[in-house]
Enzyme design. Structure first.
Site, short mmCIF file in Angstrom:
data_model
loop_
_atom_site.label_atom_id
_atom_site.label_comp_id
_atom_site.label_asym_id
_atom_site.label_seq_id
_atom_site.Cartn_x
_atom_site.Cartn_y
_atom_site.Cartn_z
N ARG A 1 6.39 0.66 7.88
CA ARG A 1 5.37 -0.50 8.22
C ARG A 1 5.94 -1.52 9.01
O ARG A 1 5.53 -2.08 10.27
CB ARG A 1 4.52 -1.18 6.79
CG ARG A 1 3.99 -0.35 6.08
CD ARG A 1 2.69 0.09 6.83
NE ARG A 1 1.90 -0.89 7.40
CZ ARG A 1 0.99 -2.01 6.88
NH1 ARG A 1 1.24 -2.00 5.51
NH2 ARG A 1 0.55 -2.84 7.62
N GLN B 1 -1.25 0.17 9.59
CA GLN B 1 -0.85 1.11 8.58
C GLN B 1 -0.91 2.57 8.94
O GLN B 1 0.12 3.52 8.57
CB GLN B 1 -2.16 1.05 7.46
CG GLN B 1 -1.74 2.19 6.47
CD GLN B 1 -0.67 1.61 5.26
OE1 GLN B 1 -0.52 0.57 4.89
NE2 GLN B 1 0.15 2.60 5.03
N CYS C 1 -1.38 3.98 1.03
CA CYS C 1 -0.72 2.64 1.47
C CYS C 1 -0.22 1.62 0.78
O CYS C 1 0.71 0.71 1.27
CB CYS C 1 -2.07 2.02 2.49
SG CYS C 1 -3.40 1.80 1.34
N ARG D 1 -5.15 -11.20 8.81
CA ARG D 1 -5.72 -10.30 7.84
C ARG D 1 -6.78 -10.76 7.04
O ARG D 1 -6.54 -12.12 6.90
CB ARG D 1 -4.52 -9.90 6.78
CG ARG D 1 -5.15 -9.46 5.55
CD ARG D 1 -4.16 -8.95 4.43
NE ARG D 1 -3.52 -7.53 4.87
CZ ARG D 1 -2.93 -6.79 4.05
NH1 ARG D 1 -2.89 -7.11 2.88
NH2 ARG D 1 -2.51 -5.43 4.57
N HIS E 1 -7.75 -0.60 9.10
CA HIS E 1 -6.13 -1.17 8.92
C HIS E 1 -5.20 -0.17 9.92
O HIS E 1 -4.53 0.55 9.64
CB HIS E 1 -5.84 -0.69 7.44
CG HIS E 1 -4.65 -1.35 7.03
ND1 HIS E 1 -3.97 -2.17 7.39
CD2 HIS E 1 -3.79 -1.25 5.61
CE1 HIS E 1 -2.72 -2.58 6.89
NE2 HIS E 1 -3.15 -2.04 5.59
N ASP F 1 -5.94 5.86 -2.00
CA ASP F 1 -6.04 4.29 -1.67
C ASP F 1 -6.56 3.83 -3.19
O ASP F 1 -7.43 4.52 -3.76
CB ASP F 1 -6.70 3.77 -0.47
CG ASP F 1 -6.56 2.26 -0.25
OD1 ASP F 1 -6.04 1.72 -0.97
OD2 ASP F 1 -7.54 1.96 0.82
N1 NVA Z 1 -8.28 -0.54 0.79
C1 NVA Z 1 -7.27 -1.47 0.43
C2 NVA Z 1 -5.85 -1.39 1.51
C3 NVA Z 1 -4.90 -2.36 1.01
C4 NVA Z 1 -3.85 -1.92 1.71
C5 NVA Z 1 -7.90 -2.93 0.54
O1 NVA Z 1 -8.46 -3.20 1.29
O2 NVA Z 1 -7.49 -3.60 -0.48
N1 CP Z 2 -0.44 -1.29 2.83
C1 CP Z 2 -0.57 -2.71 2.84
O1 CP Z 2 -1.16 -3.16 3.99
O2 CP Z 2 0.33 -3.27 2.07
P1 CP Z 2 -0.10 -4.97 1.68
O3 CP Z 2 -1.33 -5.16 1.33
O4 CP Z 2 1.00 -5.40 0.86
O5 CP Z 2 0.26 -5.72 3.08
#
Ligand code: NVA
Ligand code: CP
Length: 330
Positions: free
Chosen positions: A315, A136, A270, A106, A133, A229
């Site tokens: 998830r 997800q 998400c 990540r 993602h 989101d």
């Molecule tokens: N768009 C958000 C998704 C978090 C799961 C981010 O990248 O922070």
């Molecule tokens: N939805 C998601 O990816 O959550 P986290 O950022 O908590 O992993």
């Protein structure tokens, strides 16, 4: 279906049949988990989890799923590893690939997971990049199938910043799976033209569609799923909150907006979500901008239409399916 040895970097690389296979496998693994049937078929294997951004769901899903499958996990955060600062991605990939059977990443640019995939020699799983993602998406599709029984022909409306990981990935998912994807956002938040064109090609084959609307009510009209989101994603600077609030407040998911969707429509996110003052960031924004809620109202978030916690649980089951399939367990 044999996905052994495959990377899971973006859904662009997967066919509708492969995506469905992973979701079906996740449903089966979920049933086994609920019934207490062990699935520790990957005993003796180990995976590495690289997190250059924070996480609750993704990290816990990988860890719990790995343990359920019988695997060991090693968690690496940016402070605790040499990645990128003192050691290149390629060298890191070679080192980790010699010790682990799979690696989750990540972080920031998609090119980083691609580089890991090029050199690791073991499956790489994208746990979120700026662009995509994909894990997800499997959870979202499993949730939609559990609620509606079928996904084909459903309309999913995405409100907000549609050019980032979640928006891009939802557009890919819908266009491959025969769903109708509608963005509700100001034009500057529409996904890039190249990706839209590619998704429209897939949608032509699958019977889905992609529409981009600046009118939130038009986007949400007759939707089966309303999705949003956060307005500012991880890694983006705090300075952009003011602009995002101004641009995206008209696209907040409210009860009024939900009335434009179908009566049986569900709300997905998400997560994490800013729907009240229960977070530090939420309180800072409240002080500065006098907002109690952001991308979704507390009312919608807590309504009977909201399936966000089922989505979050899914998830884990879907990530388990990705690891099991790519490591050749099923
Ligand atoms: N768009 C958000 C998704 C978090 C799961 C981010 O990248 O922070
Ligand atoms: N939805 C998601 O990816 O959550 P986290 O950022 O908590 O992993």
């Amino acid at each position: 279906m044999n996905l052994k040895g495959r990377h899971f970097l973006t859904l662009k690389d997967f066919s509708a049949e492969e995506i469905m296979y992973l979701v079906d496998l996740a449903a089966e693994l979920k049933r086994k988990k609920k019934e207490g049937i062990p699935v520790d078929v990957l005993r003796g294997k180990n995976i590495a989890l690289i997190f250059e951004k924070t996480s609750t769901r993704t990290r816990c899903s990988f860890e719990v799923a790995a343990h359920d499958l019988g695997m060991g996990t090693t968690y690496l955060n940016p402070q605790a590893s040499q990645i990128g600062k003192k050691e290149s991605i390629a060298d890191t990939a070679r080192v980790l690939g010699s010790m682990f059977e799979g690696i989750e990443y990540r972080g920031f640019g998609q090119e980083i997971v691609e580089e890991l995939a090029k050199y690791a020699g073991v499956p790489i799983w994208n746990g979120l990049t700026n662009e995509y993602h994909p894990t997800q998406m499997l959870a979202d599709l499993l949730t939609i199938r559990e609620v509606f029984g079928e996904h084909k022909g459903l309309k999913l409306c995405y409100m907000g910043d549609a050019r980032y990981n979640t928006g891009n990935s939802l557009m890919i998912l819908c266009s491959k799976m025969g769903m109708h994807f509608a963005v509700g956002a100001p034009e500057k938040y529409f996904p890039n033209d190249e990706l839209v064109a590619q998704c429209r090609e897939w949608a032509k084959e699958s019977g889905g569609s992609v529409s981009l609307c600046t009118d939130p009510k038009e986007a949400a009209k007759d939707a089966d799923v309303v999705y949003t989101d956060v307005w500012v994603s991880m890694g983006e600077p705090d300075e952009i909150w003011a602009e995002r609030i101004e641009d995206l407040t008209p696209y907040r998911v409210t009860s009024e907006l939900m009335t434009c969707a179908k009566d049986k429509a569900i709300f997905l996110h998400c997560l994490p979500a800013f729907h009240d003052l229960g977070t530090e960031t939420g309180r800072i924004i409240h002080e500065k901008f006098d907002l109690d809620e952001m991308e979704v109202t507390d009312e919608v978030f807590k309504s009977s239409q909201s399936e966000v916690f089922r989505e979050a649980e899914n998830r884990m089951h879907t990530i388990k399916a990705v690891m099991a399939a790519t490591l050749g367990a099923f």
